[in-house]
Design an enzyme around this catalytic site. Structure first.
Site, PDB file in Angstrom:
ATOM      1  N   SER A   1       0.830  -1.202   0.000  1.00 20.91           N
ATOM      2  CA  SER A   1       0.000   0.000   0.000  1.00 20.91           C
ATOM      3  C   SER A   1       0.864   1.250   0.000  1.00 20.91           C
ATOM      4  O   SER A   1       1.883   1.316   0.682  1.00 20.91           O
ATOM      5  CB  SER A   1      -0.903   0.010   1.229  1.00 20.91           C
ATOM      6  OG  SER A   1      -1.605   1.230   1.286  1.00 20.91           O
TER       7      SER A   1
ATOM      8  N   ASN B   1      10.391   7.603   3.891  1.00 16.35           N
ATOM      9  CA  ASN B   1       9.310   8.421   3.338  1.00 16.35           C
ATOM     10  C   ASN B   1       8.438   9.001   4.426  1.00 16.35           C
ATOM     11  O   ASN B   1       8.268   8.424   5.501  1.00 16.35           O
ATOM     12  CB  ASN B   1       8.461   7.601   2.359  1.00 16.35           C
ATOM     13  CG  ASN B   1       7.324   6.858   3.037  1.00 16.35           C
ATOM     14  OD1 ASN B   1       6.263   7.432   3.297  1.00 16.35           O
ATOM     15  ND2 ASN B   1       7.555   5.587   3.363  1.00 16.35           N
TER      16      ASN B   1
ATOM     17  N   VAL C   1       5.001  10.648   3.352  1.00 14.04           N
ATOM     18  CA  VAL C   1       4.097  11.142   2.319  1.00 14.04           C
ATOM     19  C   VAL C   1       2.899  11.821   2.983  1.00 14.04           C
ATOM     20  O   VAL C   1       2.292  12.724   2.429  1.00 14.04           O
ATOM     21  CB  VAL C   1       3.660   9.968   1.407  1.00 14.04           C
ATOM     22  CG1 VAL C   1       2.597  10.400   0.414  1.00 14.04           C
ATOM     23  CG2 VAL C   1       4.868   9.382   0.681  1.00 14.04           C
ATOM     24  N   GLY C   2       2.578  11.365   4.204  1.00 13.63           N
ATOM     25  CA  GLY C   2       1.485  11.990   4.955  1.00 13.63           C
ATOM     26  C   GLY C   2       0.113  11.499   4.524  1.00 13.63           C
ATOM     27  O   GLY C   2      -0.859  12.252   4.558  1.00 13.63           O
ATOM     28  N   LEU C   3       0.040  10.204   4.105  1.00 15.27           N
ATOM     29  CA  LEU C   3      -1.237   9.596   3.724  1.00 15.27           C
ATOM     30  C   LEU C   3      -2.007  10.436   2.702  1.00 15.27           C
ATOM     31  O   LEU C   3      -3.229  10.586   2.797  1.00 15.27           O
ATOM     32  CB  LEU C   3      -2.112   9.341   4.968  1.00 15.27           C
ATOM     33  CG  LEU C   3      -1.635   8.254   5.931  1.00 15.27           C
ATOM     34  CD1 LEU C   3      -2.653   8.052   7.051  1.00 15.27           C
ATOM     35  CD2 LEU C   3      -1.388   6.915   5.222  1.00 15.27           C
TER      36      LEU C   3
ATOM     37  N   CYS D   1       0.840   3.069  10.016  1.00 15.05           N
ATOM     38  CA  CYS D   1       1.631   4.134   9.398  1.00 15.05           C
ATOM     39  C   CYS D   1       2.357   4.890  10.509  1.00 15.05           C
ATOM     40  O   CYS D   1       1.722   5.364  11.447  1.00 15.05           O
ATOM     41  CB  CYS D   1       0.736   5.091   8.632  1.00 15.05           C
ATOM     42  SG  CYS D   1       1.639   6.486   7.969  1.00 15.05           S
TER      43      CYS D   1
ATOM     44  N   LYS E   1      -3.021  -4.644   8.931  1.00  9.05           N
ATOM     45  CA  LYS E   1      -1.610  -4.373   8.657  1.00  9.05           C
ATOM     46  C   LYS E   1      -0.985  -3.751   9.892  1.00  9.05           C
ATOM     47  O   LYS E   1      -1.394  -2.681  10.345  1.00  9.05           O
ATOM     48  CB  LYS E   1      -1.456  -3.439   7.457  1.00  9.05           C
ATOM     49  CG  LYS E   1       0.014  -3.145   7.162  1.00  9.05           C
ATOM     50  CD  LYS E   1       0.194  -2.473   5.826  1.00  9.05           C
ATOM     51  CE  LYS E   1       1.658  -2.127   5.582  1.00  9.05           C
ATOM     52  NZ  LYS E   1       1.857  -1.473   4.287  1.00  9.05           N
TER      53      LYS E   1
HETATM   54  C1  FMN Z   1       6.245   5.933  -0.547  1.00 14.17           C
HETATM   55  C2  FMN Z   1       5.613   4.988   0.402  1.00 14.17           C
HETATM   56  C3  FMN Z   1       4.294   5.196   0.795  1.00 14.17           C
HETATM   57  C4  FMN Z   1       3.661   4.332   1.667  1.00 14.17           C
HETATM   58  N1  FMN Z   1       2.346   4.526   2.004  1.00 14.17           N
HETATM   59  C5  FMN Z   1       1.695   3.602   2.745  1.00 14.17           C
HETATM   60  C6  FMN Z   1       0.295   3.703   2.986  1.00 14.17           C
HETATM   61  O1  FMN Z   1      -0.386   4.608   2.523  1.00 14.17           O
HETATM   62  N2  FMN Z   1      -0.299   2.743   3.746  1.00 14.17           N
HETATM   63  C7  FMN Z   1       0.402   1.679   4.262  1.00 14.17           C
HETATM   64  O2  FMN Z   1      -0.201   0.828   4.913  1.00 14.17           O
HETATM   65  N3  FMN Z   1       1.721   1.563   4.049  1.00 14.17           N
HETATM   66  C8  FMN Z   1       2.380   2.492   3.293  1.00 14.17           C
HETATM   67  N4  FMN Z   1       3.744   2.338   3.053  1.00 14.17           N
HETATM   68  C9  FMN Z   1       4.459   1.195   3.612  1.00 14.17           C
HETATM   69  C10 FMN Z   1       4.545   0.044   2.615  1.00 14.17           C
HETATM   70  O3  FMN Z   1       3.257  -0.437   2.289  1.00 14.17           O
HETATM   71  C11 FMN Z   1       5.404  -1.111   3.142  1.00 14.17           C
HETATM   72  O4  FMN Z   1       4.809  -1.617   4.319  1.00 14.17           O
HETATM   73  C12 FMN Z   1       6.821  -0.681   3.485  1.00 14.17           C
HETATM   74  O5  FMN Z   1       7.299   0.223   2.510  1.00 14.17           O
HETATM   75  C13 FMN Z   1       7.791  -1.844   3.573  1.00 14.17           C
HETATM   76  O6  FMN Z   1       7.950  -2.487   2.335  1.00 14.17           O
HETATM   77  P1  FMN Z   1       9.228  -2.254   1.367  1.00 14.17           P
HETATM   78  O7  FMN Z   1      10.442  -2.422   2.199  1.00 14.17           O
HETATM   79  O8  FMN Z   1       9.070  -3.307   0.305  1.00 14.17           O
HETATM   80  O9  FMN Z   1       9.093  -0.884   0.824  1.00 14.17           O
HETATM   81  C14 FMN Z   1       4.390   3.225   2.187  1.00 14.17           C
HETATM   82  C15 FMN Z   1       5.727   3.037   1.811  1.00 14.17           C
HETATM   83  C16 FMN Z   1       6.343   3.883   0.932  1.00 14.17           C
HETATM   84  C17 FMN Z   1       7.783   3.647   0.538  1.00 14.17           C
END
Ligand code: FMN
Ligand code: FAD
Ligand code: FES
Lengths: 286, 267
Positions: free
Chosen positions: A4, A53, A55-57, A112, A147
């Site tokens: 996500s 990151n 991003v601030g949802l 988050c 999550k």
């Molecule tokens: C740019 C970015 C935005 C994200 N936004 C969300 C989000 O809106 N909701 C959420 O549950 N996780 C969010 N995550 C977390 C990811 O879903 C994931 O749990 C986390 O990045 C770990 O996975 P990775 O190491 O493969 O990036 C975000 C991650 C990144 C890098």
């Protein structure tokens, strides 16, 4: 599937994700009202090969959610809506819209780490986790995934989520972190701190998945630092049944998805198995 | 399978390197014209060589991070031409020599410029920013090229020759008819493409101008360099998506073929 927050906020994003060859798509976390998110810089690569990151949802709010879900279904993808909220009511409201739009599953973002009043602020308290999951699970028979992230209570929170009716758990979200530029002496992210993802959190994800699997043997969606088939395989052995790719999608996404799938296939047959399912949680075998 | 044991993100391939924030020190930050300024900085670690029309996310410490196209580059320095618009570019204009900033890039896809291509470059508004680097690159690829530079009024102009090399001829088009061709850059383009043959047409500028450019060069090999809201530059946040397409400007662009984006240009 994608993790996500990697695209997933508009129908166009879903079309883009579809071009990566994923089996399912997860939307950006949706909140009731649109959120602008933070000003740039919002995502930075770290010298340790991770990303950070805040991003601030940022998301367009529930008004646009039906279009996003429709696009996923139109493209024949299992469509999972990530639901956010700063209160029980908000979680229920967003979930209701997602269900009415035909979402195949809901993923509750209880983790988050960088948006005040959302995510981890709720998910680190097992009682909150129980209440939110229970309220959303009782809305329909559509599977609800919780999550969760890294907090002192992740095993307990996982148990509470399952008790509340979660069919599966997505583990893990990003880990609170910060980066400072040593020349200007300023934090780089506009939000000052954010969440770390990518290779540096992979061993943490493996441990969390391992611990939670050991305790409850639930269905787990593993996420955190997958960059190739090996990092994917480790999460499977720890107990993950499905996987999500996050920050690694910033680099040649289509090739990444193909090579992970290809590598996993070879690995399964190398070990003499026919199905990935047989390898889920294998690291727990005595 | 043995190669796989080196994690993909563990080796510093150039691509990975481009997502880091590289610190840089300001050499100078000057006024070019009523509309434009130019900043030249020294990266404190070597950058991957940009290819036009790639861009950088320029971080103004503590204020903002903004996408800017490369105006010039050599091994020791990189320059950007910019227009002060809001808080970010205003803060950038205040950085004096010796100040520090951060550079993430080069980002986006390079244009496929075939050696020896006869090229027409049409720029308008802040589209002039990447012009010096595009022409430098064209010259290095042995391409013959002409530049059309369209502005509203004379005071926006500056001596492009002073910031770029190898330009033989620039057609100036002014909307107030104060210098050069009287009219829009796209109108002059229509005249030129009807008289001469170009292997490649590149347009950089406001959406309206690019739409007209695509129309008057229909049937030619035309690329337009677009701008949308770029927040991460890495293909992750989705803010730069071109509406009604599955294209992300920061990874699929910023240059697109007219056919790919005509629907977007019309909206
Ligand atoms: C740019 C970015 C935005 C994200 N936004 C969300 C989000 O809106 N909701 C959420 O549950 N996780 C969010 N995550 C977390 C990811 O879903 C994931 O749990 C986390 O990045 C770990 O996975 P990775 O190491 O493969 O990036 C975000 C991650 C990144 C890098
Ligand atoms: C790939 C790319 C290359 C660019 N190259 C140049 C260049 O070389 N020279 C130049 O002068 N300008 C360039 N721009 C435009 C420049 O990035 C914006 O003018 C700048 O971000 C405005 O920031 P601000 O804080 O000063 O203004 P703001 O007050 O934030 O906004 C002023 C205007 O700029 C737009 N804008 C704001 N932030 C962004 C953003 N992150 N991305 C795109 N547009 C934005 C807004 O929609 C608004 O219309 C480029 C844009 C892109 C996408
Ligand atoms: S700016 Fe974030 S995806 Fe392009």
């Amino acid at each position: 599937m994608n993790a996500s927050g990697i695209l997933g906020a508009t129908p166009e994003h879903i079309a883009k994700l579809a071009s990566y060859g994923l089996a399912a798509v997860v939307t950006k976390t949706f909140t009731e009202k649109p959120r602008e998110g933070y000003a740039p810089p919002i995502i930075i690569k770290l010298r340790n090969c991770g990303y950070i990151n805040a991003v601030g949802l940022a998301n367009p709010g529930i008004e646009l959610l039906p279009q996003v879900v429709r696009k996923g279904k139109e493209l024949g993808l299992v469509t999972i809506v990530s639901v956010g909220g700063s209160s029980l009511e908000e979680f229920v409201k967003v979930s209701t819209v997602a269900l009415d739009s035909g979402a195949d599953m809901l993923e509750l973002n209880l983790s988050c780490p960088h948006t005040r009043g959302y995510g981890l602020d709720i998910g680190s308290d097992p009682t909150n986790v129980y209440e939110v999951v229970k309220a959303v699970s009782s809305l329909s028979s559509t599977p609800v995934i919780a999550k969760l992230g890294v907090s002192d209570n992740y095993v307990k929170s996982s148990g509470k989520a399952l008790e509340g009716g979660a069919k599966a758990l997505t583990l893990i979200n990003t880990v609170k972190a910060m980066i400072i530029d040593v020349y200007s002496a300023k934090p780089i992210l506009s939000n000052v701190f954010g969440g770390m993802s990518g290779p540096p959190i992979h061993p943490i994800a493996v441990k969390v998945v391992y611990d939670v699997y050991k305790e409850y043997e639930p269905e787990i969606v593993g996420v955190g630092g997958i960059v190739d088939w090996i990092s994917a395989a480790e999460l499977i052995l720890a107990g993950a049944e499905a996987l999500q790719l996050g920050s690694a999608l910033s680099t040649k996404p289509r090739e990444l998805v193909d090579s992970v799938l290809e590598g996993l296939k070879e690995w399964v047959s190398e070990l003499g198995y026919t199905r990935i399912k047989d390898l889920v949680g294998l690291a727990h075998k005595k | 399978m043995s190669r796989d044991w080196f994690p993909r993100s563990g080796d510093e391939t150039p691509h990975e390197h481009t997502h880091l924030v590289t610190p840089a020190r300001v050499y100078f930050n000057n006024v070019l014209s009523s509309r434009f300024r130019m900043i030249k900085v020294k990266p404190l670690r070597s950058l991957v060589t940009p290819k036009p029309p790639q861009f950088f996310m320029v971080w103004v410490p503590g204020v903002d991070e903004i996408p800017l196209s490369v105006a010039d580059y050599d091994e020791k320095s990189i320059s950007f031409i910019y227009e002060v618009k809001g808080a970010g570019t205003n803060a950038l204009s205040k950085l004096g020599s010796g100040s520090y900033l951060g550079l993430k890039g080069p980002l986006g896809k390079p244009l496929n410029i075939v050696e020896g291509f006869s090229t027409l470059l049409v720029v308008g508004g802040s589209g002039v920013a990447p012009t010096p680097y595009i022409t430098k690159y064209l010259a290095s690829r042995g391409c013959r090229f002409e530049v059309i530079w369209g502005v509203k009024k004379r005071s926006e102009l500056f001596n492009l020759g002073s910031v770029m090399s190898g330009v033989e001829y620039i057609h100036i088009a002014t909307e107030d008819c104060s210098v050069g061709y009287c009219g829009m850059a796209s109108e002059l383009t229509r005249e030129l493409v009807s008289k001469y043959k170009y292997d490649l047409v590149i347009g950089v500028g406001p959406k309206g101008m690019l739409k007209s450019l695509c129309e008057v060069t229909s049937g030619l090999n035309t690329y337009v360099v677009l701008e949308t809201m770029v927040k991460c530059g890495l293909g992750l946040c989705g803010s730069c998506v071109l509406p009604n397409t599955d294209k992300l400007l920061c990874v699929d662009g910023p240059a697109f073929r007219c056919e790919e984006v005509m629907q977007y240009l019309r909206t």
